[in-house]
Write a protein that holds these residues in place. Structure first.
Motif, PDB file in Angstrom:
ATOM      1  N   PHE A 171      73.433   1.037 -85.082  1.00  0.00           N
ATOM      2  CA  PHE A 171      74.055   1.065 -83.766  1.00  0.00           C
ATOM      3  C   PHE A 171      75.455   0.484 -83.882  1.00  0.00           C
ATOM      4  N   ASP A 172      76.324   0.937 -83.002  1.00  0.00           N
ATOM      5  CA  ASP A 172      77.706   0.459 -82.943  1.00  0.00           C
ATOM      6  C   ASP A 172      77.852  -0.441 -81.733  1.00  0.00           C
ATOM      7  N   ALA A 173      78.517  -1.576 -81.933  1.00  0.00           N
ATOM      8  CA  ALA A 173      78.707  -2.504 -80.819  1.00  0.00           C
ATOM      9  C   ALA A 173      79.900  -3.412 -81.102  1.00  0.00           C
ATOM     10  N   ASP A 215      60.459   4.956 -81.288  1.00  0.00           N
ATOM     11  CA  ASP A 215      60.560   4.988 -79.825  1.00  0.00           C
ATOM     12  C   ASP A 215      60.620   3.578 -79.237  1.00  0.00           C
ATOM     13  N   ILE A 216      59.811   2.672 -79.747  1.00  0.00           N
ATOM     14  CA  ILE A 216      59.797   1.294 -79.250  1.00  0.00           C
ATOM     15  C   ILE A 216      61.132   0.612 -79.534  1.00  0.00           C
ATOM     16  N   VAL A 217      61.617   0.742 -80.755  1.00  0.00           N
ATOM     17  CA  VAL A 217      62.878   0.075 -81.122  1.00  0.00           C
ATOM     18  C   VAL A 217      64.039   0.683 -80.351  1.00  0.00           C
ATOM     19  N   LYS A 218      64.046   1.991 -80.177  1.00  0.00           N
ATOM     20  CA  LYS A 218      65.125   2.612 -79.400  1.00  0.00           C
ATOM     21  C   LYS A 218      65.128   2.107 -77.963  1.00  0.00           C
ATOM     22  N   ILE A 242      67.927  -0.490 -79.360  1.00  0.00           N
ATOM     23  CA  ILE A 242      69.074   0.396 -79.604  1.00  0.00           C
ATOM     24  C   ILE A 242      69.718   0.837 -78.295  1.00  0.00           C
ATOM     25  N   ASN A 243      68.925   1.250 -77.324  1.00  0.00           N
ATOM     26  CA  ASN A 243      69.487   1.702 -76.052  1.00  0.00           C
ATOM     27  C   ASN A 243      70.225   0.591 -75.311  1.00  0.00           C
ATOM     28  N   VAL A 244      69.889  -0.650 -75.586  1.00  0.00           N
ATOM     29  CA  VAL A 244      70.562  -1.786 -74.959  1.00  0.00           C
ATOM     30  C   VAL A 244      71.837  -2.158 -75.717  1.00  0.00           C
ATOM     31  N   LEU A 245      71.772  -2.197 -77.044  1.00  0.00           N
ATOM     32  CA  LEU A 245      72.888  -2.698 -77.845  1.00  0.00           C
ATOM     33  C   LEU A 245      73.919  -1.638 -78.241  1.00  0.00           C
ATOM     34  N   ASP A 246      73.495  -0.392 -78.390  1.00  0.00           N
ATOM     35  CA  ASP A 246      74.415   0.631 -78.899  1.00  0.00           C
ATOM     36  C   ASP A 246      75.582   0.830 -77.934  1.00  0.00           C
TER      37      ASP A 246
END
Length: 125
Positions: free
Chosen positions: A9-11, A54-57, A61-65
């Motif tokens: 992920f990019d952040a 799915d759990i990690v995304k 990931i959906n929060v940090l990306d």
């Protein structure tokens, strides 16, 4: 047995309690490695790779990306990000046959941290 899944992920972040170039706003392409320890179930799997993805995304990931991580946690070092990820995933990955074993957060190709759930006081909000 250990099951491993890697994510990217990019952040952006800045380290406010740090003196040096990282106190300025900057970004990384983070590499996140999730390790689950367990024994294969009746289907021969510790946990389905798709389910883990799915759990990690959803939780991470959906929060940090493409986020500014300082809006999510204080002093977002790799260490604090790893603790935050652990807290988001630990209960979701607790099963009869497996559990979250390790979170790795890599800021660069050669610099990262490993966290295995040790209690560390005062590290993140």
């Amino acid at each position: 047995m250990f099951l491993i899944r890697e994510f990217k992920f990019d952040a952006a972040h800045n380290l406010e309690s740090y003196k040096g170039k990282c106190e300025k706003l900057h970004g990384h392409t983070y590499r996140l490695v999730i390790v689950v320890e367990g024994v294969p179930d009746s289907e021969g799997m510790i946990i389905d790779f798709v389910e883990l993805k799915d759990i990690v995304k959803e939780e991470v990931i959906n929060v940090l990306d493409h986020s500014y991580i300082n809006e999510i946690m204080n002093q977002p070092t790799a260490e604090n990000i790893a603790i935050w990820v652990w807290k988001r995933l630990e209960k979701k990955l607790q099963r009869d046959n497996c559990h979250l074993y390790e979170v790795q957060v890599w800021e660069t190709e050669d610099s990262g941290v490993i966290y295995r759930g040790e209690k560390i006081e005062g590290c993140s909000k």
